[in-house]
Design a protein around this motif. Structure first.
Motif, PDB file in Angstrom:
ATOM      1  N   VAL A 151       0.837  -1.209   0.000  1.00  0.00           N
ATOM      2  CA  VAL A 151       0.000   0.000   0.000  1.00  0.00           C
ATOM      3  C   VAL A 151       0.867   1.252   0.000  1.00  0.00           C
ATOM      4  N   ILE A 152       1.901   1.254   0.835  1.00  0.00           N
ATOM      5  CA  ILE A 152       2.739   2.454   0.965  1.00  0.00           C
ATOM      6  C   ILE A 152       3.506   2.746  -0.314  1.00  0.00           C
ATOM      7  N   LYS A 153       3.950   1.715  -1.011  1.00  0.00           N
ATOM      8  CA  LYS A 153       4.786   1.951  -2.191  1.00  0.00           C
ATOM      9  C   LYS A 153       4.025   2.605  -3.333  1.00  0.00           C
ATOM     10  N   THR A 154       2.692   2.615  -3.266  1.00  0.00           N
ATOM     11  CA  THR A 154       1.900   3.282  -4.301  1.00  0.00           C
ATOM     12  C   THR A 154       1.631   4.743  -3.968  1.00  0.00           C
ATOM     13  N   GLU A 155       2.087   5.207  -2.811  1.00  0.00           N
ATOM     14  CA  GLU A 155       1.884   6.600  -2.439  1.00  0.00           C
ATOM     15  C   GLU A 155       2.701   7.516  -3.357  1.00  0.00           C
ATOM     16  N   GLU A 156       2.234   8.746  -3.491  1.00  0.00           N
ATOM     17  CA  GLU A 156       2.855   9.682  -4.428  1.00  0.00           C
ATOM     18  C   GLU A 156       4.283  10.018  -4.037  1.00  0.00           C
ATOM     19  N   TYR A 157       4.553  10.148  -2.746  1.00  0.00           N
ATOM     20  CA  TYR A 157       5.917  10.528  -2.347  1.00  0.00           C
ATOM     21  C   TYR A 157       6.911   9.404  -2.639  1.00  0.00           C
ATOM     22  N   VAL A 158       6.449   8.154  -2.585  1.00  0.00           N
ATOM     23  CA  VAL A 158       7.333   7.047  -2.933  1.00  0.00           C
ATOM     24  C   VAL A 158       7.570   7.006  -4.433  1.00  0.00           C
ATOM     25  N   GLU A 159       6.512   7.213  -5.218  1.00  0.00           N
ATOM     26  CA  GLU A 159       6.654   7.244  -6.666  1.00  0.00           C
ATOM     27  C   GLU A 159       7.557   8.398  -7.106  1.00  0.00           C
ATOM     28  N   ALA A 160       7.413   9.542  -6.449  1.00  0.00           N
ATOM     29  CA  ALA A 160       8.262  10.690  -6.788  1.00  0.00           C
ATOM     30  C   ALA A 160       9.722  10.407  -6.473  1.00  0.00           C
ATOM     31  N   SER A 161       9.965   9.771  -5.329  1.00  0.00           N
ATOM     32  CA  SER A 161      11.336   9.433  -4.965  1.00  0.00           C
ATOM     33  C   SER A 161      11.936   8.440  -5.944  1.00  0.00           C
ATOM     34  N   ARG A 162      11.125   7.469  -6.403  1.00  0.00           N
ATOM     35  CA  ARG A 162      11.608   6.499  -7.387  1.00  0.00           C
ATOM     36  C   ARG A 162      11.890   7.179  -8.723  1.00  0.00           C
ATOM     37  N   ALA A 163      11.046   8.149  -9.101  1.00  0.00           N
ATOM     38  CA  ALA A 163      11.236   8.858 -10.370  1.00  0.00           C
ATOM     39  C   ALA A 163      12.509   9.702 -10.352  1.00  0.00           C
ATOM     40  N   LEU A 164      12.916  10.155  -9.187  1.00  0.00           N
ATOM     41  CA  LEU A 164      14.132  10.950  -9.074  1.00  0.00           C
ATOM     42  C   LEU A 164      15.387  10.089  -9.072  1.00  0.00           C
ATOM     43  N   GLY A 165      15.208   8.773  -9.172  1.00  0.00           N
ATOM     44  CA  GLY A 165      16.350   7.878  -9.232  1.00  0.00           C
ATOM     45  C   GLY A 165      16.903   7.451  -7.888  1.00  0.00           C
ATOM     46  N   THR A 166      16.125   7.598  -6.843  1.00  0.00           N
ATOM     47  CA  THR A 166      16.579   7.182  -5.513  1.00  0.00           C
ATOM     48  C   THR A 166      16.728   5.673  -5.462  1.00  0.00           C
ATOM     49  N   ARG A 167      17.791   5.214  -4.861  1.00  0.00           N
ATOM     50  CA  ARG A 167      18.023   3.772  -4.763  1.00  0.00           C
ATOM     51  C   ARG A 167      16.994   3.113  -3.855  1.00  0.00           C
ATOM     52  N   LEU A 168      16.738   1.812  -4.119  1.00  0.00           N
ATOM     53  CA  LEU A 168      15.719   1.075  -3.380  1.00  0.00           C
ATOM     54  C   LEU A 168      15.990   1.029  -1.882  1.00  0.00           C
ATOM     55  N   PRO A 169      17.212   0.747  -1.419  1.00  0.00           N
ATOM     56  CA  PRO A 169      17.435   0.739   0.041  1.00  0.00           C
ATOM     57  C   PRO A 169      17.107   2.066   0.709  1.00  0.00           C
ATOM     58  N   VAL A 170      17.389   3.160   0.014  1.00  0.00           N
ATOM     59  CA  VAL A 170      17.091   4.482   0.572  1.00  0.00           C
ATOM     60  C   VAL A 170      15.583   4.682   0.666  1.00  0.00           C
ATOM     61  N   ILE A 171      14.859   4.259  -0.359  1.00  0.00           N
ATOM     62  CA  ILE A 171      13.392   4.372  -0.335  1.00  0.00           C
ATOM     63  C   ILE A 171      12.807   3.542   0.802  1.00  0.00           C
ATOM     64  N   VAL A 172      13.341   2.344   0.968  1.00  0.00           N
ATOM     65  CA  VAL A 172      12.809   1.451   1.996  1.00  0.00           C
ATOM     66  C   VAL A 172      12.993   2.037   3.387  1.00  0.00           C
ATOM     67  N   PHE A 173      14.208   2.478   3.712  1.00  0.00           N
ATOM     68  CA  PHE A 173      14.492   2.923   5.075  1.00  0.00           C
ATOM     69  C   PHE A 173      14.114   4.377   5.327  1.00  0.00           C
ATOM     70  N   ARG A 174      13.890   5.154   4.290  1.00  0.00           N
ATOM     71  CA  ARG A 174      13.504   6.546   4.486  1.00  0.00           C
ATOM     72  C   ARG A 174      11.996   6.745   4.422  1.00  0.00           C
ATOM     73  N   HIS A 175      11.316   6.000   3.567  1.00  0.00           N
ATOM     74  CA  HIS A 175       9.883   6.228   3.359  1.00  0.00           C
ATOM     75  C   HIS A 175       8.997   5.072   3.826  1.00  0.00           C
ATOM     76  N   ILE A 176       9.430   3.843   3.608  1.00  0.00           N
ATOM     77  CA  ILE A 176       8.555   2.701   3.884  1.00  0.00           C
ATOM     78  C   ILE A 176       8.633   2.254   5.337  1.00  0.00           C
ATOM     79  N   VAL A 177       9.848   2.016   5.822  1.00  0.00           N
ATOM     80  CA  VAL A 177      10.000   1.509   7.187  1.00  0.00           C
ATOM     81  C   VAL A 177       9.394   2.440   8.238  1.00  0.00           C
ATOM     82  N   PRO A 178       9.612   3.759   8.192  1.00  0.00           N
ATOM     83  CA  PRO A 178       8.992   4.623   9.207  1.00  0.00           C
ATOM     84  C   PRO A 178       7.473   4.532   9.228  1.00  0.00           C
ATOM     85  N   ASN A 179       6.855   4.317   8.086  1.00  0.00           N
ATOM     86  CA  ASN A 179       5.400   4.216   8.037  1.00  0.00           C
ATOM     87  C   ASN A 179       4.895   2.841   8.445  1.00  0.00           C
TER      88      ASN A 179
END
Length: 257
Positions: free
Chosen positions: A159-187
């Protein structure tokens, strides 16, 4: 901030209350009036009084001291079991779910234990392979509840990975580990903490059930399950034992199974 609604909020509140009571009892262990293993055969089945605040058992051991020291074992079982169940599940399941796309979500979905199989029965099966004792019980409980954590983490991650802030971070080329520990894990922390509190309480009940069956802690150690096992033969002779703090455990154990 952790927000829980519905029936989950009640379970979480009761689990936290149980944890606080258990922790307070464990901290009171050094101030116990007697050792939980000291025997006084001349004071067998003593009623509550100045010498034994909650009475004594069939070997003259102080029931209050055994209850308090049993809470230390219960606290240890809960902490270690939850640690085993949740170890690496948050990062592993969230990373795997973040990489899944489309049909891969169903193919790699983790499965928990069968809903119709009692937890205690599964624990007995695991302990029969590992052997009897407290460490084996903690490992068994952690293994049994591990898929539950993985399933919750995965479902929330999808559910969280479909949020706009996660999609925006992925579009900016952010690496997967950074997305996981910065956006997904805290939520995910809120749901994981709630599940950890509920699992903690369930682990204590399962450990008491296994000790009652002779598969957990072994005599002369102090354990709530062992106390109930020793007391069941004397409930008719000493009905007052039913009113001790550990007495509700049999009904709780039967309800959980």
């Amino acid at each position: 901030m952790i927000r829980v609604r519905g029936r989950g909020s009640v379970a979480f509140a009761l689990s936290v209350l149980f944890l606080l009571i258990l922790g307070a009892a464990a901290l009171a262990a050094p101030s116990c009036p007697r050792s939980p293993t000291d025997q006084d055969l001349d004071a067998r089945f003593s009623p509550p009084g100045a010498a034994f605040l909650l009475g004594s058992d069939d070997l003259g051991r102080d029931i209050l001291s055994r209850i308090i020291y049993g809470s230390r074992s219960a606290l240890l079982v809960g902490i270690v079991s939850v640690g085993i169940a949740g170890r690496d599940r948050m990062s592993a399941a969230s990373s795997r779910a973040s990489r899944d796309h489309g049909g891969g979500q169903r193919r790699h979905a983790p499965h928990g234990r069968p809903a119709l199989v009692p937890t205690v029965l599964l624990a007995i099966t695991v302990v029969s392979f590992l052997g009897y004792g407290l460490p084996q019980v903690m490992i068994a409980i952690g293994v049994i509840y591990s898929p539950t954590f993985a399933r919750i983490v995965r479902a929330e991650t999808l559910v969280i990975k479909t949020e706009e802030y996660v999609e925006a971070s992925r579009a900016l080329g952010t690496r997967l580990p950074v997305i996981v520990f910065r956006h997904i894990v805290p939520n995910l922390l809120g749901k994981v903490i709630v599940q950890a509190a509920v699992t903690f309480a369930l682990a204590v009940v399962v450990e008491a059930s296994l000790s009652f069956l002779g598969l957990g802690m072994q005599p002369p150690a102090a354990s709530w399950g062992l106390m109930l096992k020793d007391a069941r033969s004397f409930l008719i002779r000493r009905p007052g034992w039913r009113s001790t703090p550990a007495s509700p455990s049999p009904s709780r154990c039967s309800a959980s199974t």
